[in-house]
Design an enzyme around this catalytic site. Structure first.
Site, PDB file in Angstrom:
ATOM      1  N   GLY A 103       0.843  -1.191   0.000  1.00 56.60           N
ATOM      2  CA  GLY A 103       0.000   0.000   0.000  1.00 56.60           C
ATOM      3  C   GLY A 103       0.870   1.229   0.000  1.00 56.60           C
ATOM      4  O   GLY A 103       1.899   1.259   0.641  1.00 56.60           O
ATOM      5  N   CYS A 104       0.471   2.221  -0.755  1.00 55.43           N
ATOM      6  CA  CYS A 104       1.256   3.437  -0.787  1.00 55.43           C
ATOM      7  C   CYS A 104       0.674   4.417   0.209  1.00 55.43           C
ATOM      8  O   CYS A 104      -0.515   4.450   0.428  1.00 55.43           O
ATOM      9  CB  CYS A 104       1.239   4.021  -2.178  1.00 55.43           C
ATOM     10  SG  CYS A 104       1.709   2.804  -3.394  1.00 55.43           S
ATOM     11  N   VAL A 105       1.549   5.190   0.801  1.00 51.88           N
ATOM     12  CA  VAL A 105       1.083   6.151   1.792  1.00 51.88           C
ATOM     13  C   VAL A 105       0.787   7.474   1.107  1.00 51.88           C
ATOM     14  O   VAL A 105       1.571   7.930   0.307  1.00 51.88           O
ATOM     15  CB  VAL A 105       2.156   6.356   2.869  1.00 51.88           C
ATOM     16  CG1 VAL A 105       1.637   7.309   3.925  1.00 51.88           C
ATOM     17  CG2 VAL A 105       2.512   5.036   3.486  1.00 51.88           C
TER      18      VAL A 105
END
Lengths: 105, 410
Positions: A103-105
């Site tokens: 998951g990208c922040v």
């Protein structure tokens, strides 16, 4: 670590049901994981995606993004959403026995 | 003479030049920094422009004011990086050889990635971005005379620079329309590809409650496929539609084109980088910092600043032939403007999600984590001064590069 049994083989999975070790995966597990994701039958198109993901992962050690599947794998994004409704990157990775896409922040 | 070449003079590149110039022996080292733009933009300020809080003058300074003495500055586009030959080619054909390279070429929005966004006829008519100075200024003009309707704020895809900025935008919009006396004529909808308001569960819930409280509608899991500018609607890959009168978009964020031209990036032109040492995964004498990396951390100035502390140490170790230290922990620290003179602060890293507590002094503050206070708002507004006067100059700051659990409550 929880475990699950697919195609007669017991494997370690994460809390969200992703295989912990991609090497545990065999092709005959895919239809069973797919069913749990609400996909009754894996068509040739599904397999094209799964095999691309496996090969790309083997080569680069990273789960390919939807953009990469389009650019490198030649799989149109609209198709991905039809094949793996809802969350294609996550669902396809799960069925392909890969971890959860980072998951990208 | 050994050559250190820094590509990009934004937040990260400027900090690195300022940190390294005073300590590298001038009889041994030549430092060169390359950038294509003379103006340094205070990017956290873009958010305030659409609401008339900042003007263009408030967010710009000449880049040259921030370079340390003894550093060669070249203002030019970069044509190509040739990492196997230790050379960089500029747009005028000039070749710059290097012994060590620090890449700080950042990320930028690329509206052409979404069908119908740039080319559908609505761009800068009733579709705006606020991640560029031009976009933010055009939006300010538009909002000044807008009489209300459906405001849709859409994040196209992750990762984006400053992932809290779109939320701050809707919080400020709620405040601003209230001030203008037209809040009852405006519907605000926040449309995101994430499953909730934010990426990290606890903060997502906390910020989600804020959306509700402010009567901002949240549409989650929305992956935009195209903009139908003729009909004023955005359409997702699974054929869901959201109509707008005014669309504020956060387009796809991508690394610099030169990274793609040089074959050094991933599909979004971000450079594969060791997430703890900041060394390129492929080339030993190349380091990457700031938004240009592919790290699973936030793309934000605070992250660039914390990375700079680690990279400074690792660069000096590298030139001394010592092993690098895996000290970068993904630390990010973000003030979130929440409207009506208040703000929220979050502090987190790769492993620890934002938690409540006090910051930077445990138990004292003055700032409060994962809580809305006036002091947090003042922190945010003060930060511009800190940015220009301390942060860019690479000065010691009273906060650690690594995240600290002291002062946080589980």
């Amino acid at each position: 670590m929880p475990t699950k049994t697919y195609a007669g083989k017991t494997v370690e999975v994460t809390d969200e049901g992703f295989l912990v070790n991609p090497d545990d995966w065999t092709e005959d597990m895919a239809p069973e994981i797919a069913k749990e994701e609400g996909i009754e039958e894996l068509t040739d198109m599904h397999w094209k995606v799964i095999r691309f993901m496996r090969e790309d992962f083997k080569e680069r050690g990273q789960i390919p993004s939807i953009r990469r599947m389009k650019n490198v794998g030649g799989i149109p994004t609209a198709d991905l959403y039809k094949l793996f409704p809802g969350a294609p990157a996550k669902k396809a990775a799960k069925i392909a026995g890969l971890g959860k896409p980072e998951g990208c922040v | 003479m050994k050559k250190l070449l820094i590509l990009g003079a934004g937040t990260a590149g400027t900090i690195m030049a300022n940190k390294l110039a005073p300590v590298l022996d001038k009889s041994e080292w030549e430092i060169t920094i390359v950038d294509r733009e003379e103006i340094h933009y205070y990017q956290p300020g873009f958010l305030f422009i659409p609401f008339g809080i900042y003007t263009r003058e408030d967010i710009i300074k000449p880049k040259r004011d921030f370079f340390p003495p003894g550093v060669e500055v070249i203002m030019s586009e970069i044509e190509q990086i040739m990492p196997d030959d230790n050379k960089v080619k500029l747009s005028n054909g000039k070749i710059l050889p290097y012994d060590y390279l620090i890449i700080a070429t950042g990320s930028r929005v690329n509206p052409a990635e979404i069908e119908g966004l740039l080319d559908g006829g609505g761009w800068r008519q009733n579709i705006f971005d606020f991640y560029t100075p031009d976009g933010a200024l055009a939006l300010a003009k538009y909002l000044k005379y807008w009489e209300g309707g459906r405001l849709v704020v859409n994040v196209a895809e992750m990762p984006i620079k400053c992932p809290v900025a779109p939320l701050e935008f809707v919080f400020l919009a709620d405040w601003w329309f209230t001030e203008q006396g037209i809040r009852d004529k405006v519907e605000i909808e926040y449309v995101t590809p994430l499953p909730g308001a934010f990426t990290k569960p606890r903060a997502a819930k906390f910020l989600g409650n804020f959306l509700e409280k402010k009567n901002i509608h949240l549409t989650a899991d929305f992956n935009i496929a195209r903009v139908d500018a003729g009909k004023n609607k955005i359409v997702s890959w699974d054929e869901r539609e959201v109509e707008y009168d005014l669309l504020v978009t956060i387009p796809t964020n991508m690394g610099a084109d030169v990274i793609a031209r040089s074959g050094m990036g991933d599909d979004l032109n971000f450079i594969p980088t060791d997430k703890h040492t900041l060394q390129s995964k492929k080339w030993e004498n190349i380091f990457v910092i700031g938004d240009a990396t592919d790290l699973p951390s936030s793309k934000a100035g605070s992250v660039a600043h914390f990375e700079a502390e680690v990279l400074y140490e690792n660069f000096l170790r590298a030139i001394d032939g010592r092993p690098l230290l895996p000290k970068f922990d993904g630390h990010a620290n973000c003030f979130i403007e929440s409207g009506f003179g208040k703000g929220i602060l979050i502090d987190f890293n790769y492993d620890v999600e934002p938690l409540p507590g006090k910051y930077p002094l445990p138990g004292i503050g003055p700032f409060s984590l994962l809580e809305e206070t006036r002091m947090n708002h003042w922190g945010k507004m003060m930060f511009r001064w800190v940015y220009w006067n301390l942060l860019l100059k690479g000065s010691e700051m009273p906060i650690e590069a690594q995240m600290n659990m002291a002062g946080k409550r589980q």
